[in-house]
Motif scaffolding. Structure first.
Motif, PDB file in Angstrom:
ATOM      1  N   TYR A   1      -1.494  10.203  -3.409  1.00 32.21           N
ATOM      2  CA  TYR A   1      -2.628   9.407  -3.866  1.00 32.21           C
ATOM      3  C   TYR A   1      -3.874  10.295  -3.863  1.00 32.21           C
ATOM      4  N   PRO A   2      -4.795  10.070  -4.783  1.00 28.35           N
ATOM      5  CA  PRO A   2      -6.043  10.844  -4.750  1.00 28.35           C
ATOM      6  C   PRO A   2      -6.868  10.493  -3.516  1.00 28.35           C
ATOM      7  N   GLN A   3      -7.840  11.299  -3.239  1.00 26.96           N
ATOM      8  CA  GLN A   3      -8.670  11.093  -2.049  1.00 26.96           C
ATOM      9  C   GLN A   3      -9.828  10.133  -2.300  1.00 26.96           C
ATOM     10  N   HIS A   4     -10.198   9.943  -3.568  1.00 24.49           N
ATOM     11  CA  HIS A   4     -11.317   9.057  -3.898  1.00 24.49           C
ATOM     12  C   HIS A   4     -11.151   8.571  -5.338  1.00 24.49           C
ATOM     13  N   MET A   5     -12.059   7.698  -5.757  1.00 26.20           N
ATOM     14  CA  MET A   5     -11.954   7.018  -7.054  1.00 26.20           C
ATOM     15  C   MET A   5     -12.896   7.599  -8.110  1.00 26.20           C
ATOM     16  N   GLU A   6     -13.471   8.747  -7.874  1.00 26.43           N
ATOM     17  CA  GLU A   6     -14.453   9.290  -8.797  1.00 26.43           C
ATOM     18  C   GLU A   6     -13.906   9.429 -10.222  1.00 26.43           C
ATOM     19  N   ALA A   7     -12.643   9.814 -10.362  1.00 26.35           N
ATOM     20  CA  ALA A   7     -12.075  10.093 -11.688  1.00 26.35           C
ATOM     21  C   ALA A   7     -11.510   8.848 -12.372  1.00 26.35           C
ATOM     22  N   TYR A   8     -11.674   7.670 -11.774  1.00 30.14           N
ATOM     23  CA  TYR A   8     -11.012   6.467 -12.288  1.00 30.14           C
ATOM     24  C   TYR A   8     -12.016   5.331 -12.511  1.00 30.14           C
ATOM     25  N   SER A   9     -11.666   4.454 -13.453  1.00 30.65           N
ATOM     26  CA  SER A   9     -12.559   3.351 -13.799  1.00 30.65           C
ATOM     27  C   SER A   9     -12.223   2.068 -13.056  1.00 30.65           C
ATOM     28  N   ALA A  10     -11.003   1.942 -12.539  1.00 31.24           N
ATOM     29  CA  ALA A  10     -10.565   0.725 -11.847  1.00 31.24           C
ATOM     30  C   ALA A  10      -9.326   1.057 -11.033  1.00 31.24           C
ATOM     31  N   LEU A  11      -8.960   0.125 -10.144  1.00 33.38           N
ATOM     32  CA  LEU A  11      -7.830   0.344  -9.238  1.00 33.38           C
ATOM     33  C   LEU A  11      -6.925  -0.874  -9.227  1.00 33.38           C
ATOM     34  N   ALA A  12      -5.619  -0.646  -9.379  1.00 28.76           N
ATOM     35  CA  ALA A  12      -4.604  -1.694  -9.227  1.00 28.76           C
ATOM     36  C   ALA A  12      -3.618  -1.251  -8.156  1.00 28.76           C
ATOM     37  N   ILE A  13      -3.262  -2.175  -7.266  1.00 30.90           N
ATOM     38  CA  ILE A  13      -2.312  -1.873  -6.197  1.00 30.90           C
ATOM     39  C   ILE A  13      -1.118  -2.790  -6.341  1.00 30.90           C
ATOM     40  N   LEU A  14       0.068  -2.224  -6.377  1.00 30.94           N
ATOM     41  CA  LEU A  14       1.298  -2.979  -6.574  1.00 30.94           C
ATOM     42  C   LEU A  14       1.885  -3.423  -5.238  1.00 30.94           C
ATOM     43  N   GLY A  15       3.052  -4.057  -5.312  1.00 28.80           N
ATOM     44  CA  GLY A  15       3.703  -4.606  -4.133  1.00 28.80           C
ATOM     45  C   GLY A  15       4.662  -3.626  -3.479  1.00 28.80           C
ATOM     46  N   GLY A  16       5.445  -4.148  -2.549  1.00 29.86           N
ATOM     47  CA  GLY A  16       6.422  -3.337  -1.829  1.00 29.86           C
ATOM     48  C   GLY A  16       7.041  -4.151  -0.715  1.00 29.86           C
ATOM     49  N   GLU A  17       8.239  -3.758  -0.296  1.00 27.45           N
ATOM     50  CA  GLU A  17       8.957  -4.544   0.713  1.00 27.45           C
ATOM     51  C   GLU A  17       8.464  -4.273   2.134  1.00 27.45           C
ATOM     52  N   MET A  18       7.645  -3.241   2.320  1.00 24.73           N
ATOM     53  CA  MET A  18       7.108  -2.957   3.643  1.00 24.73           C
ATOM     54  C   MET A  18       5.996  -3.936   3.992  1.00 24.73           C
ATOM     55  N   SER A  19       5.648  -3.998   5.270  1.00 28.85           N
ATOM     56  CA  SER A  19       4.515  -4.796   5.700  1.00 28.85           C
ATOM     57  C   SER A  19       3.233  -4.000   5.510  1.00 28.85           C
ATOM     58  N   ALA A  20       2.150  -4.687   5.189  1.00 31.29           N
ATOM     59  CA  ALA A  20       0.852  -4.027   5.103  1.00 31.29           C
ATOM     60  C   ALA A  20       0.446  -3.443   6.447  1.00 31.29           C
ATOM     61  N   ASN A  21       1.034  -3.940   7.528  1.00 29.55           N
ATOM     62  CA  ASN A  21       0.702  -3.454   8.875  1.00 29.55           C
ATOM     63  C   ASN A  21       1.534  -2.249   9.301  1.00 29.55           C
ATOM     64  N   ASP A  22       2.527  -1.852   8.505  1.00 31.06           N
ATOM     65  CA  ASP A  22       3.358  -0.711   8.879  1.00 31.06           C
ATOM     66  C   ASP A  22       2.513   0.565   8.952  1.00 31.06           C
ATOM     67  N   PRO A  23       2.812   1.447   9.897  1.00 27.57           N
ATOM     68  CA  PRO A  23       2.005   2.659  10.084  1.00 27.57           C
ATOM     69  C   PRO A  23       2.391   3.765   9.095  1.00 27.57           C
ATOM     70  N   LEU A  24       2.186   3.508   7.816  1.00 27.88           N
ATOM     71  CA  LEU A  24       2.517   4.477   6.777  1.00 27.88           C
ATOM     72  C   LEU A  24       1.237   5.120   6.255  1.00 27.88           C
ATOM     73  N   PRO A  25       1.156   6.436   6.217  1.00 27.53           N
ATOM     74  CA  PRO A  25      -0.068   7.090   5.734  1.00 27.53           C
ATOM     75  C   PRO A  25      -0.483   6.644   4.339  1.00 27.53           C
ATOM     76  N   SER A  26       0.484   6.386   3.463  1.00 30.64           N
ATOM     77  CA  SER A  26       0.139   5.976   2.096  1.00 30.64           C
ATOM     78  C   SER A  26      -0.573   4.629   2.077  1.00 30.64           C
ATOM     79  N   LEU A  27      -0.207   3.727   2.989  1.00 35.27           N
ATOM     80  CA  LEU A  27      -0.865   2.420   3.046  1.00 35.27           C
ATOM     81  C   LEU A  27      -2.301   2.558   3.539  1.00 35.27           C
ATOM     82  N   ARG A  28      -2.506   3.424   4.519  1.00 28.75           N
ATOM     83  CA  ARG A  28      -3.871   3.598   5.019  1.00 28.75           C
ATOM     84  C   ARG A  28      -4.745   4.284   3.965  1.00 28.75           C
ATOM     85  N   LEU A  29      -4.172   5.224   3.212  1.00 30.33           N
ATOM     86  CA  LEU A  29      -4.943   5.859   2.144  1.00 30.33           C
ATOM     87  C   LEU A  29      -5.249   4.858   1.040  1.00 30.33           C
TER      88      LEU A  29
END
Length: 239
Positions: free
Chosen positions: A40-68
């Motif tokens: 994942y990029p570090q910031h949104m400077e190069a983008y006009s909007a953000l969409a986040i999709l689903g997944g079978e993991m919990s939002a509370n799982d300690p995954l670096p990608s979720l925190r980013l």
């Protein structure tokens, strides 16, 4: 126009109808799939909007990608880039804003109705009248973050949709298309069969497919409206 960034958490849970909707309008999008090792990029400077999709993991799982993903949500909001979250994506929006994620009153899998809460924000996003059944696949749900407006709920899930200005968090999968729905509806496991036996809100794959002819076109009409309102500040209301 800068591209729309789409965060994908599982290879089996791609943008589907969201990508179709954007391609038909000639809008650029960039999908980053963390399950495929794409950073994942570090910031949104190069983008006009953000969409986040689903997944079978919990939002509370300690995954670096979720925190980013949560950091990108906050960065997008701070920059005035509109954010939309689908299921896990909506939960990550809520969590990034300080709200709790936990078990919903009952799991929802399949086609289920939501009840809109009347108000100007609800009408702006959903228009007039009640939507038909929408496609759900979740066991957890979000609480409301500070400053959010609740737009819809259901008997099994009190908080189905919230908005904060141009940002929308949904508990359901408005992005599913026929291919994705057929593929998901063939999934089977002991855990899924157990949920079916214990909860009337968990439909069989056959029931999902049987309702698809009636429910999917209506949901995609809703998706057209939600996506257009989400990006209205980027592409204009007629985009």
């Amino acid at each position: 126009m800068k591209p729309v960034l789409v965060l994908q958490h599982l290879s089996s849970d791609g943008p589907a109808y969201l990508a179709t909707w954007m391609r038909h309008r000639g809008l650029p999008l960039e999908v980053r799939n963390s399950d495929a090792g794409e950073a994942y990029p570090q910031h949104m400077e190069a983008y006009s909007a953000l969409a986040i999709l689903g997944g079978e993991m919990s939002a509370n799982d300690p995954l670096p990608s979720l925190r980013l993903a949560e950091l990108l949500i906050l960065d997008a909001m701070a920059r005035g880039r509109p954010v939309i979250g689908h299921c896990l994506g909506g939960q990550l929006m809520a969590r990034a804003l300080g709200a709790r994620i936990g078990p919903s009153l009952a799991p929802e899998i399949g086609w289920h109705r939501i009840n809109l809460h009347d108000g100007p924000s609800t009408r702006a996003w959903f228009g007039e009248g009640e939507p038909g059944p929408v496609f759900q696949w979740h066991e957890e749900a979000f609480e409301l973050p500070l400053g959010a407006t609740l737009l819809a709920g259901s008997e099994a899930c009190t908080h189905q949709v919230f908005a904060i200005g141009p940002h929308l968090a949904m508990q359901f999968h408005v992005e599913v298309d026929e291919e994705k729905l057929r593929r998901w509806s063939t999934l089977d496991s002991a855990a899924y069969r157990s949920l079916q036996q214990r909860h009337a809100t968990v439909q069989s794959g056959a029931a999902m497919r049987e309702a698809m002819a009636e429910c999917l076109p209506r949901q995609q009409t809703l998706a057209d409206r939600l996506y257009a309102h989400w990006l209205a500040g980027v592409i204009g209301p007629a985009g």
